[in-house]
Design an enzyme around this catalytic site. Structure first.
Site, PDB file in Angstrom:
ATOM      1  N   GLY A   1       0.726  -1.425  -0.440  1.00 32.89           N
ATOM      2  CA  GLY A   1       0.087   0.306  -0.149  1.00 32.89           C
ATOM      3  C   GLY A   1       0.277   1.029  -0.523  1.00 32.89           C
TER       4      GLY A   1
ATOM      5  N   GLY B   1       7.019  -0.348  -4.650  1.00 35.71           N
ATOM      6  CA  GLY B   1       7.897   0.261  -3.732  1.00 35.71           C
ATOM      7  C   GLY B   1       8.798   1.071  -4.084  1.00 35.71           C
ATOM      8  N   ALA B   2       9.300   1.045  -5.435  1.00 37.26           N
ATOM      9  CA  ALA B   2      10.367   1.986  -6.123  1.00 37.26           C
ATOM     10  C   ALA B   2       9.851   3.325  -5.554  1.00 37.26           C
ATOM     11  CB  ALA B   2      10.516   1.800  -7.554  1.00 37.26           C
ATOM     12  N   GLY B   3       8.821   3.497  -6.327  1.00 35.48           N
ATOM     13  CA  GLY B   3       8.499   5.374  -6.277  1.00 35.48           C
ATOM     14  C   GLY B   3       8.248   5.776  -4.627  1.00 35.48           C
ATOM     15  N   ASP B   4       7.324   4.425  -3.856  1.00 37.05           N
ATOM     16  CA  ASP B   4       7.212   4.920  -2.544  1.00 37.05           C
ATOM     17  C   ASP B   4       8.848   5.157  -2.051  1.00 37.05           C
ATOM     18  OD1 ASP B   4       4.706   4.220  -3.077  1.00 37.05           O
ATOM     19  OD2 ASP B   4       4.500   2.806  -2.933  1.00 37.05           O
TER      20      ASP B   4
END
Length: 320
Positions: free
Chosen positions: A38, A258-261
């Site tokens: 998420g 999750g790389a962007g997060d």
């Protein structure tokens, strides 16, 4: 410098089920591993793993998965005082398969899931008012009552002087239509101080190919920083006074989840400590280089949260 460097992340937390074998369709997968995920929750943990202060606001099912997710936030040092548990709805699940090229396909179980049922009355206003940065996505805009809670939370954060950080994090399968996704994502566009989109999201929102001109068509007068992430090619940045690019890092990519997060979390972490990053191009480039390194490291392991880096890992990659 205020002593309060709290980054409050608002939105969904769920469980991604990732096939034990990469490069297969969901139907062909022999088994699945559960990975907490998420985007807003990932950002909160990305912040604390780098030594920052983060809190999460959202709703989980009052079930084993919901309790497990709250536990994971807590173990990672994220303040969980803003979490509510719903007794009537389950924690959201997503089945995510990684194609051979490392890109993802999603299948969601939310009918409705607990995160969609957060109400205005359930918001922890005290926590929102104490945020230096208030970060959110667009998934919480899809349905009521969560949409109203999201809008209220933004309003309260803004009034209290927080910097509003927006990563639309487009998940088309969750929206009734492309048209509605575009409209609702853009409906809160002009409120944000900082916006990060991926190259794919930029194309989706504008209907045009990625370029400086396309990116600047999304500029609005209240914006302080617009970022376009370009995967392994790094990112482009735009402010009122300057724009440019920062190259990415070459790593062996296993899973882009999750790389962007991780990228956003690391940027926010630096920003709460030094606001001049937004107006000083040399500083901004340095911080974005760091953020690109965080994003790159996150792609080298399966699942988002287990892959989020610590500062020593980032320093090691940057030195190499």
């Amino acid at each position: 410098m205020s002593t309060n460097d709290l980054i409050v992340s608002f939105g969904e937390m769920l469980i991604d089920f990732v096939p034990t074998v990469s490069g297969v369709s969901l139907a062909e997968a022999p088994g699945f591993l559960k990975a907490p995920g998420g985007a807003p929750a990932n950002v909160a943990i990305a912040v604390t793993k780098l030594g920052g202060k983060a809190a999460f606001i959202g709703k989980l099912g009052d079930d084993e998965f919901g309790r497990m997710l709250a536990g994971i936030l807590d173990q990672n040092g994220v303040c969980v005082d803003g979490i509510k548990f719903d007794q009537g709805a389950r924690t959201a699940l997503a089945f995510v398969t990684l194609r051979n090229d490392g890109e993802r396909e999603f299948m969601f179980y939310r009918n409705p899931s607990a995160d969609m049922l957060l109400t205005v009355d359930e918001l922890n206003l005290k926590m929102i008012k104490s945020a230096k940065v208030f970060h959110y996505g667009s998934i919480s805009l899809i349905v009521e009552p969560c949409r109203s809670a999201h809008l209220k939370a933004m309003e309260v954060a803004k009034e209290a002087g927080a910097l509003l950080s927006y990563d639309p994090n487009l998940r088309l399968p969750l929206w009734p239509s492309e048209k509605e996704a575009r409209e609702k994502i853009m409906s809160i566009w002009e409120k944000a101080d900082l916006i990060k989109v991926s190259d794919n999201e930029l194309e989706f929102l504008t209907g045009k190919e990625v370029s400086d001109k396309t990116a600047m068509s999304l500029w609005h007068p209240n914006l302080k920083l617009l970022l376009v992430t370009l995967g392994e090619k790094g990112c482009s940045y735009y402010t009122k006074n300057f724009h440019g690019n920062v190259p990415g890092f070459k790593v062996k990519t296993i899973d882009t989840t999750g790389a962007g997060d991780s990228f956003v979390g690391s940027l926010l972490c630096k920003l709460v400590k030094d606001g001049s990053i937004l107006t000083d191009e040399a500083k901004l480039k340095e911080v974005l280089k760091y953020a690109c390194a965080c994003g790159a490291i996150t792609t080298t392991k399966k699942g988002a949260i287990p892959a989020l880096p610590t500062d020593p890992e980032v320093q090691t990659l940057m030195k190499s």
